[in-house]
Design a protein around this motif. Sequence first.
Motif, PDB file in Angstrom:
ATOM      1  N   LEU A 159      27.764 -10.364 -45.652  1.00 14.12           N
ATOM      2  CA  LEU A 159      27.086 -10.408 -44.469  1.00 14.12           C
ATOM      3  C   LEU A 159      25.283 -10.010 -44.524  1.00 14.12           C
ATOM      4  CD1 LEU A 159      28.174 -11.961 -42.565  1.00 14.12           C
ATOM      5  CD2 LEU A 159      28.659 -10.385 -40.804  1.00 14.12           C
ATOM      6  N   ILE A 161      26.331  -7.597 -37.438  1.00 15.10           N
ATOM      7  CA  ILE A 161      27.680  -7.562 -37.282  1.00 15.10           C
ATOM      8  C   ILE A 161      28.400  -7.159 -38.715  1.00 15.10           C
ATOM      9  CG2 ILE A 161      29.196 -10.010 -37.410  1.00 15.10           C
ATOM     10  CD1 ILE A 161      27.625 -10.582 -35.507  1.00 15.10           C
ATOM     11  N   ASP A 162      29.204  -6.231 -38.887  1.00 17.96           N
ATOM     12  CA  ASP A 162      30.192  -5.994 -39.930  1.00 17.96           C
ATOM     13  C   ASP A 162      31.507  -6.449 -39.510  1.00 17.96           C
ATOM     14  OD1 ASP A 162      30.909  -4.628 -37.784  1.00 17.96           O
ATOM     15  OD2 ASP A 162      30.270  -2.662 -38.636  1.00 17.96           O
ATOM     16  N   TYR A 163      32.434  -5.818 -41.155  1.00 22.54           N
ATOM     17  CA  TYR A 163      33.661  -5.993 -40.935  1.00 22.54           C
ATOM     18  C   TYR A 163      34.335  -5.366 -39.485  1.00 22.54           C
ATOM     19  CZ  TYR A 163      38.660  -6.235 -42.780  1.00 22.54           C
ATOM     20  OH  TYR A 163      39.786  -6.444 -42.278  1.00 22.54           O
ATOM     21  N   HIS A 194      21.211 -11.248 -43.226  1.00 23.70           N
ATOM     22  CA  HIS A 194      20.741  -9.778 -42.720  1.00 23.70           C
ATOM     23  C   HIS A 194      19.262  -9.749 -42.458  1.00 23.70           C
ATOM     24  CE1 HIS A 194      24.520  -7.886 -40.962  1.00 23.70           C
ATOM     25  NE2 HIS A 194      24.932  -8.945 -40.052  1.00 23.70           N
ATOM     26  N   PRO A 236      22.747  -9.466 -33.843  1.00 22.47           N
ATOM     27  CA  PRO A 236      23.952 -10.147 -35.029  1.00 22.47           C
ATOM     28  C   PRO A 236      23.422  -9.651 -36.349  1.00 22.47           C
ATOM     29  CG  PRO A 236      22.380 -11.931 -34.302  1.00 22.47           C
ATOM     30  CD  PRO A 236      21.589 -10.877 -33.356  1.00 22.47           C
ATOM     31  N   ALA A 237      22.489  -8.092 -36.838  1.00 17.15           N
ATOM     32  CA  ALA A 237      22.347  -8.171 -37.373  1.00 17.15           C
ATOM     33  C   ALA A 237      23.424  -6.516 -37.923  1.00 17.15           C
ATOM     34  CB  ALA A 237      21.197  -7.541 -38.178  1.00 17.15           C
ATOM     35  N   PHE A 267      33.014  -8.806 -47.295  1.00 17.10           N
ATOM     36  CA  PHE A 267      32.595  -9.932 -46.126  1.00 17.10           C
ATOM     37  C   PHE A 267      30.937  -8.900 -45.992  1.00 17.10           C
ATOM     38  CE2 PHE A 267      32.301  -9.499 -41.705  1.00 17.10           C
ATOM     39  CZ  PHE A 267      31.586 -10.986 -41.203  1.00 17.10           C
ATOM     40  N   ASP A 268      30.905  -7.176 -45.410  1.00 17.80           N
ATOM     41  CA  ASP A 268      30.187  -7.529 -45.561  1.00 17.80           C
ATOM     42  C   ASP A 268      29.037  -6.908 -46.824  1.00 17.80           C
ATOM     43  OD1 ASP A 268      31.243  -5.543 -43.132  1.00 17.80           O
ATOM     44  OD2 ASP A 268      31.345  -4.091 -44.272  1.00 17.80           O
TER      45      ASP A 268
END
Lengths: 143, 119
Positions: free
Chosen positions: B47, A55-57, B51, A52-53, B43-44
């Motif tokens: 996120l 995961i990005d746009y 992480h 899951p690390a 978004f990035d």
Amino acid sequence: MASPRPRTYAEAREVSSSNSELGWWVFMRISGLLLVFLVFGHLWTNNIVIDPATIDYDYVASRLAQPGVRIYDTFLLFFAMLHGVNGLRYSIEDYTKRPGRRFWYKILLYTVSAIIFVLGTMTLWAFTYQEMGDAVRAIGATQ
Amino acid sequence: MYRGREGQWAFLLHRVSGVAIALFLLLHVLDISLVMFGPDGPFDAFLAFYHNWPFRIGLLMVIAGVVYHALNGLRIILMDFTTWGVRYQRQLWYGVLGLTTAIGVPVLWIVVPQIVGGI
């Protein structure tokens, strides 16, 4: 709790204060069974198959571009939100004694949940990613 | 404090995991909705926070909660809709704990190296 937990449909019908409360009792069990499969599938795909690390746009955009994923996630969102918010309502009713506070906590819960549900549905269905990019650029151009 | 036995702990864990999952669900729908701002949106950046290893350990606990809540939910369904479920609720609960562990250990085997590798 004031009375023992209902164990059968007939008992649930006897102790429930209203038809809607009985409806929620049934709903929690049916949606719970569905969610076991929906949530485990979701976790398998997005936490086990991939790290899951990473995961990005781009990953989310490529997933949500697939109609199957959109439909799957719509069911997941719908049942998870109703099951989760009703569970939070049970918790508020169990632990908040004062009626006034109880009322306002529930109003807050329903308001926040409704907004988040609409946002989630919009994310899944309202835009294509091209349209989203265009919309964002249009906002940027007006500023 | 009420000194119930297994049934009380089953309920308490179900309640605590349920509230944690529901709160994370609300947060999770919000974070995914940030993709509506497009590829150059927040978004990035948001996120990147997910992480971080402290958040990932927290997330691992929520996932453990999901596995317990799902399996104990099946136990509740068996108690409510079968004639024998309540009689064997204690054995069923130990089954729930055993299965949660049986699923949890391989998941940790996969996820912990990911988290350690990312620090």
